[in-house]
Write a protein that holds these residues in place. Structure first.
Motif, PDB file in Angstrom:
ATOM      1  N   ASN A  64      27.360  45.913 -33.792  1.00  0.00           N
ATOM      2  CA  ASN A  64      26.254  45.028 -34.160  1.00  0.00           C
ATOM      3  C   ASN A  64      26.364  43.643 -33.525  1.00  0.00           C
ATOM      4  OD1 ASN A  64      25.037  46.985 -35.773  1.00  0.00           O
ATOM      5  ND2 ASN A  64      26.196  46.370 -37.586  1.00  0.00           N
ATOM      6  N   ASN A  65      27.598  43.222 -33.262  1.00  0.00           N
ATOM      7  CA  ASN A  65      27.803  41.889 -32.678  1.00  0.00           C
ATOM      8  C   ASN A  65      29.070  41.914 -31.822  1.00  0.00           C
ATOM      9  OD1 ASN A  65      28.187  39.195 -32.060  1.00  0.00           O
ATOM     10  ND2 ASN A  65      27.699  38.454 -34.104  1.00  0.00           N
ATOM     11  N   LYS A  66      28.919  41.764 -30.524  1.00  0.00           N
ATOM     12  CA  LYS A  66      30.051  41.832 -29.596  1.00  0.00           C
ATOM     13  C   LYS A  66      31.105  40.758 -29.877  1.00  0.00           C
ATOM     14  CE  LYS A  66      27.211  43.694 -25.839  1.00  0.00           C
ATOM     15  NZ  LYS A  66      26.696  43.451 -24.467  1.00  0.00           N
ATOM     16  N   LYS A  67      30.707  39.680 -30.529  1.00  0.00           N
ATOM     17  CA  LYS A  67      31.669  38.617 -30.830  1.00  0.00           C
ATOM     18  C   LYS A  67      32.763  39.099 -31.784  1.00  0.00           C
ATOM     19  CE  LYS A  67      28.384  34.812 -30.138  1.00  0.00           C
ATOM     20  NZ  LYS A  67      27.704  33.641 -30.765  1.00  0.00           N
ATOM     21  N   ASN A  68      32.482  40.152 -32.535  1.00  0.00           N
ATOM     22  CA  ASN A  68      33.483  40.690 -33.467  1.00  0.00           C
ATOM     23  C   ASN A  68      34.580  41.480 -32.761  1.00  0.00           C
ATOM     24  OD1 ASN A  68      32.312  39.695 -35.884  1.00  0.00           O
ATOM     25  ND2 ASN A  68      30.779  41.319 -35.817  1.00  0.00           N
ATOM     26  N   LEU A  69      34.423  41.713 -31.454  1.00  0.00           N
ATOM     27  CA  LEU A  69      35.433  42.474 -30.711  1.00  0.00           C
ATOM     28  C   LEU A  69      36.778  41.767 -30.733  1.00  0.00           C
ATOM     29  CD1 LEU A  69      36.094  44.884 -28.873  1.00  0.00           C
ATOM     30  CD2 LEU A  69      35.376  43.496 -26.921  1.00  0.00           C
ATOM     31  N   THR A  70      36.769  40.462 -30.516  1.00  0.00           N
ATOM     32  CA  THR A  70      38.016  39.690 -30.524  1.00  0.00           C
ATOM     33  C   THR A  70      38.677  39.742 -31.898  1.00  0.00           C
ATOM     34  OG1 THR A  70      37.146  38.179 -28.843  1.00  0.00           O
ATOM     35  CG2 THR A  70      39.048  37.432 -30.101  1.00  0.00           C
ATOM     36  N   ILE A  71      37.873  39.652 -32.943  1.00  0.00           N
ATOM     37  CA  ILE A  71      38.412  39.732 -34.306  1.00  0.00           C
ATOM     38  C   ILE A  71      39.044  41.088 -34.550  1.00  0.00           C
ATOM     39  CG2 ILE A  71      37.788  39.667 -36.753  1.00  0.00           C
ATOM     40  CD1 ILE A  71      35.502  37.763 -35.999  1.00  0.00           C
ATOM     41  N   GLY A 147      25.800  51.497 -27.023  1.00  0.00           N
ATOM     42  CA  GLY A 147      24.699  50.759 -27.624  1.00  0.00           C
ATOM     43  C   GLY A 147      24.276  51.365 -28.953  1.00  0.00           C
ATOM     44  N   LYS A 148      23.370  50.695 -29.637  1.00  0.00           N
ATOM     45  CA  LYS A 148      22.959  51.106 -30.980  1.00  0.00           C
ATOM     46  C   LYS A 148      22.048  52.332 -30.975  1.00  0.00           C
ATOM     47  CE  LYS A 148      23.148  46.384 -32.809  1.00  0.00           C
ATOM     48  NZ  LYS A 148      22.384  45.292 -33.483  1.00  0.00           N
TER      49      LYS A 148
END
Length: 206
Positions: A64-71, A147-148
Motif C-alpha cells: 500500500n505504501n512503498k515507504k514502509n519497505l524500509t520499516i 502492484g495492487k
C-alpha cells in the motif's frame, strides 16, 4: 502492524514449532535419534507457513505504501541478523572455519543458493534462516512489482511456478535440496501468505 491484525494464538504456535525444532535437533545430533530429525521437518514446514501467515499484514502495508519497505527491513533484520552473526562466528571458530570461503557463504546466507555450494556444511541448521532472510529481502520487492491490481492471483501463479519448477528439475537435483534450497522453499512461506489473504477475506464477510 495494528493490534487488530495480530492473532495472538499464533505466537504460541510459532513458539511451539521453534522449540520443537530445537528439541528434535538436540536429540538427533547429540543422542543420534534420527527419528526425531524427521519429526523436525514437520515443525520447520509448519513454521515456514506460519511465517507467511504472520507477515501478511506487514507486507500489505509495503504494498500500500512503498515507504514502509524500509520499516519492514529494519524490523526483520534487527531481530535476526545481530544474533545470527554472533552465532556464525562462534560455530565457525569451533570448526576452525572463521574467514574461510564457507564462513562467508554462511554469513551472507548463500550456502544453499545452489546445490553442493559448500565445501564443508559445518553449520547445517542455518539453511532455514537463509530461506527466511532471502524471503524478507525479495518478496516485498516482488509484491511492489506486481502492484495492487490482482496481486494475489500473481502470487498464486508464482507459488504454482515454484512447485512446477521442482518437478521439472527433479531428476537433476538431489532430493534434499528441494527441502533446503533457498529459493525453492519460498513456496511454504508463500502458502502461508496466500492462506492469510483468504482468511482476511472470509473474516470480513462475517
Amino acid at each position: 502492524m495494528n493490534k487488530k491484525d495480530h492473532i495472538y494464538s499464533l505466537d504460541l504456535l510459532r513458539g511451539f514449532s521453534g522449540y520443537g525444532v530445537a528439541f528434535c535437533h538436540l536429540h538427533a545430533f547429540v543422542f543420534n535419534n534420527i527419528h526425531l530429525e524427521y519429526v523436525s521437518l514437520l515443525f520447520v514446514e509448519f513454521f515456514f507457513v506460519l511465517s507467511g501467515f504472520v507477515l501478511y499484514p506487514q507486507l500489505i502495508q509495503v504494498l500500500n505504501n512503498k515507504k514502509n519497505l524500509t520499516i519492514f527491513y529494519k524490523r526483520r533484520w534487527i531481530r535476526t541478523l545481530p544474533l545470527y552473526v554472533i552465532v556464525v562466528f562462534m560455530v565457525s571458530a569451533l570448526f576452525g572455519e572463521v574467514f574461510s570461503k564457507d564462513f562467508f557463504k554462511y554469513l551472507f546466507f548463500v550456502q544453499k543458493i545452489v546445490p553442493n555450494f559448500l565445501s564443508s556444511d559445518y553449520y547445517p541448521v542455518a539453511w532455514s534462516l537463509s530461506i527466511e532472510e532471502f524471503f524478507y529481502l525479495f518478496f516485498p520487492l516482488i509484491i511492489i512489482f506486481f502492484g495492487k491490481n490482482d496481486f494475489i492471483k500473481k502470487i498464486i501463479l508464482l507459488f504454482i511456478a515454484l512447485i512446477l519448477a521442482k518437478f521439472l528439475i527433479a531428476d537433476n537435483v538431489e532430493s534434499s535440496f528441494f527441502r533446503t534450497g533457498t529459493i525453492f522453499r519460498f513456496d511454504a512461506i508463500l502458502l502461508g501468505f496466500i492462506l492469510r489473504f483468504f482468511h482476511e477475506k472470509l473474516f470480513k464477510l462475517r
